[in-house]
Design a protein around this motif. Structure first.
Motif, PDB file in Angstrom:
ATOM      1  N   ARG A  32       0.869  -1.181   0.000  1.00  0.00           N
ATOM      2  CA  ARG A  32       0.000   0.000   0.000  1.00  0.00           C
ATOM      3  C   ARG A  32       0.905   1.230   0.000  1.00  0.00           C
ATOM      4  O   ARG A  32       1.835   1.322   0.804  1.00  0.00           O
ATOM      5  N   VAL A  33       0.647   2.171  -0.894  1.00  0.00           N
ATOM      6  CA  VAL A  33       1.413   3.418  -0.947  1.00  0.00           C
ATOM      7  C   VAL A  33       0.531   4.503  -0.330  1.00  0.00           C
ATOM      8  O   VAL A  33      -0.417   4.982  -0.952  1.00  0.00           O
ATOM      9  N   ASP A  34       0.827   4.845   0.922  1.00  0.00           N
ATOM     10  CA  ASP A  34       0.068   5.892   1.603  1.00  0.00           C
ATOM     11  C   ASP A  34       0.388   7.254   1.016  1.00  0.00           C
ATOM     12  O   ASP A  34       1.507   7.524   0.588  1.00  0.00           O
ATOM     13  N   GLY A  35      -0.630   8.114   1.010  1.00  0.00           N
ATOM     14  CA  GLY A  35      -0.432   9.492   0.605  1.00  0.00           C
ATOM     15  C   GLY A  35      -0.561   9.773  -0.876  1.00  0.00           C
ATOM     16  O   GLY A  35      -0.427  10.914  -1.298  1.00  0.00           O
ATOM     17  N   VAL A  36      -0.837   8.749  -1.677  1.00  0.00           N
ATOM     18  CA  VAL A  36      -0.895   8.925  -3.129  1.00  0.00           C
ATOM     19  C   VAL A  36      -2.123   8.187  -3.677  1.00  0.00           C
ATOM     20  O   VAL A  36      -2.331   7.018  -3.371  1.00  0.00           O
ATOM     21  N   ARG A  37      -2.905   8.882  -4.487  1.00  0.00           N
ATOM     22  CA  ARG A  37      -4.031   8.258  -5.190  1.00  0.00           C
ATOM     23  C   ARG A  37      -4.014   8.774  -6.623  1.00  0.00           C
ATOM     24  O   ARG A  37      -3.974   9.988  -6.850  1.00  0.00           O
ATOM     25  N   THR A  38      -4.033   7.875  -7.577  1.00  0.00           N
ATOM     26  CA  THR A  38      -4.046   8.279  -8.986  1.00  0.00           C
ATOM     27  C   THR A  38      -5.165   7.556  -9.714  1.00  0.00           C
ATOM     28  O   THR A  38      -5.526   6.430  -9.371  1.00  0.00           O
ATOM     29  N   ASP A  39      -5.723   8.220 -10.704  1.00  0.00           N
ATOM     30  CA  ASP A  39      -6.612   7.576 -11.669  1.00  0.00           C
ATOM     31  C   ASP A  39      -6.415   8.286 -12.997  1.00  0.00           C
ATOM     32  O   ASP A  39      -5.530   9.132 -13.133  1.00  0.00           O
ATOM     33  N   GLY A  44      -4.258  12.679  -6.385  1.00  0.00           N
ATOM     34  CA  GLY A  44      -4.372  13.245  -5.049  1.00  0.00           C
ATOM     35  C   GLY A  44      -3.182  12.825  -4.204  1.00  0.00           C
ATOM     36  O   GLY A  44      -2.754  11.672  -4.272  1.00  0.00           O
ATOM     37  N   VAL A  45      -2.640  13.770  -3.458  1.00  0.00           N
ATOM     38  CA  VAL A  45      -1.551  13.464  -2.529  1.00  0.00           C
ATOM     39  C   VAL A  45      -1.867  14.103  -1.181  1.00  0.00           C
ATOM     40  O   VAL A  45      -2.479  15.171  -1.119  1.00  0.00           O
ATOM     41  N   ALA A  46      -1.478  13.427  -0.124  1.00  0.00           N
ATOM     42  CA  ALA A  46      -1.676  13.941   1.231  1.00  0.00           C
ATOM     43  C   ALA A  46      -0.333  13.898   1.942  1.00  0.00           C
ATOM     44  O   ALA A  46       0.334  12.854   1.974  1.00  0.00           O
ATOM     45  N   VAL A  47       0.065  15.037   2.489  1.00  0.00           N
ATOM     46  CA  VAL A  47       1.396  15.165   3.080  1.00  0.00           C
ATOM     47  C   VAL A  47       1.327  15.770   4.471  1.00  0.00           C
ATOM     48  O   VAL A  47       0.393  16.486   4.817  1.00  0.00           O
ATOM     49  N   VAL A  48       2.349  15.468   5.256  1.00  0.00           N
ATOM     50  CA  VAL A  48       2.618  16.137   6.526  1.00  0.00           C
ATOM     51  C   VAL A  48       3.900  16.925   6.295  1.00  0.00           C
ATOM     52  O   VAL A  48       4.894  16.374   5.817  1.00  0.00           O
ATOM     53  N   LEU A  49       3.847  18.215   6.603  1.00  0.00           N
ATOM     54  CA  LEU A  49       4.973  19.099   6.297  1.00  0.00           C
ATOM     55  C   LEU A  49       5.768  19.470   7.529  1.00  0.00           C
ATOM     56  O   LEU A  49       5.232  19.504   8.643  1.00  0.00           O
ATOM     57  N   HIS A  50       7.046  19.760   7.295  1.00  0.00           N
ATOM     58  CA  HIS A  50       7.867  20.405   8.320  1.00  0.00           C
ATOM     59  C   HIS A  50       7.448  21.875   8.357  1.00  0.00           C
ATOM     60  O   HIS A  50       7.228  22.482   7.303  1.00  0.00           O
ATOM     61  N   PRO A  51       7.332  22.477   9.540  1.00  0.00           N
ATOM     62  CA  PRO A  51       6.988  23.902   9.590  1.00  0.00           C
ATOM     63  C   PRO A  51       8.162  24.756   9.117  1.00  0.00           C
ATOM     64  O   PRO A  51       9.296  24.297   9.033  1.00  0.00           O
ATOM     65  N   GLY A  52       7.849  26.023   8.791  1.00  0.00           N
ATOM     66  CA  GLY A  52       8.935  26.947   8.484  1.00  0.00           C
ATOM     67  C   GLY A  52       8.822  27.639   7.145  1.00  0.00           C
ATOM     68  O   GLY A  52       9.454  28.672   6.944  1.00  0.00           O
TER      69      GLY A  52
END
Length: 85
Positions: A32-39, A44-52
């Motif tokens: 399973r590849v989390d954070g990525v959905r393609t058709d 669609g991508v879902a990310v957690v970012l470093h602040p700054g």
């Protein structure tokens, strides 16, 4: 390498991305590849970012990264969270 895996690697290589979020996922044989959905129509991508850095700038950069891998399809970028410093 599958397109989802290429996207995963490209997104994780971005210095502002801490990790991918499981809000979107692609299912490959045995993985399973989390954070990525393609058709065929969009990505669609879902990310957690470093602040700054300003989030809109990072989102624009991530969208450009996705388009470079997948071609010119609409891209939904979800910033699921910011990493605790």
């Amino acid at each position: 390498m599958d397109q989802s895996e290429l996207l995963e690697a490209a997104l994780l290589a971005h210095p502002s991305v801490a990790r991918l979020d499981g809000r979107f996922a692609s299912y490959l044989p045995g993985r399973r590849v989390d954070g990525v959905r393609t058709d065929d129509r969009r990505v669609g991508v879902a990310v957690v970012l470093h602040p700054g850095r300003p989030i809109p700038e990072v989102v624009d950069e991530l969208r450009a990264t996705v388009i470079a891998v997948t071609g010119n399809r609409p891209v939904d970028v979800v910033v699921a969270d910011l990493e605790d410093p």
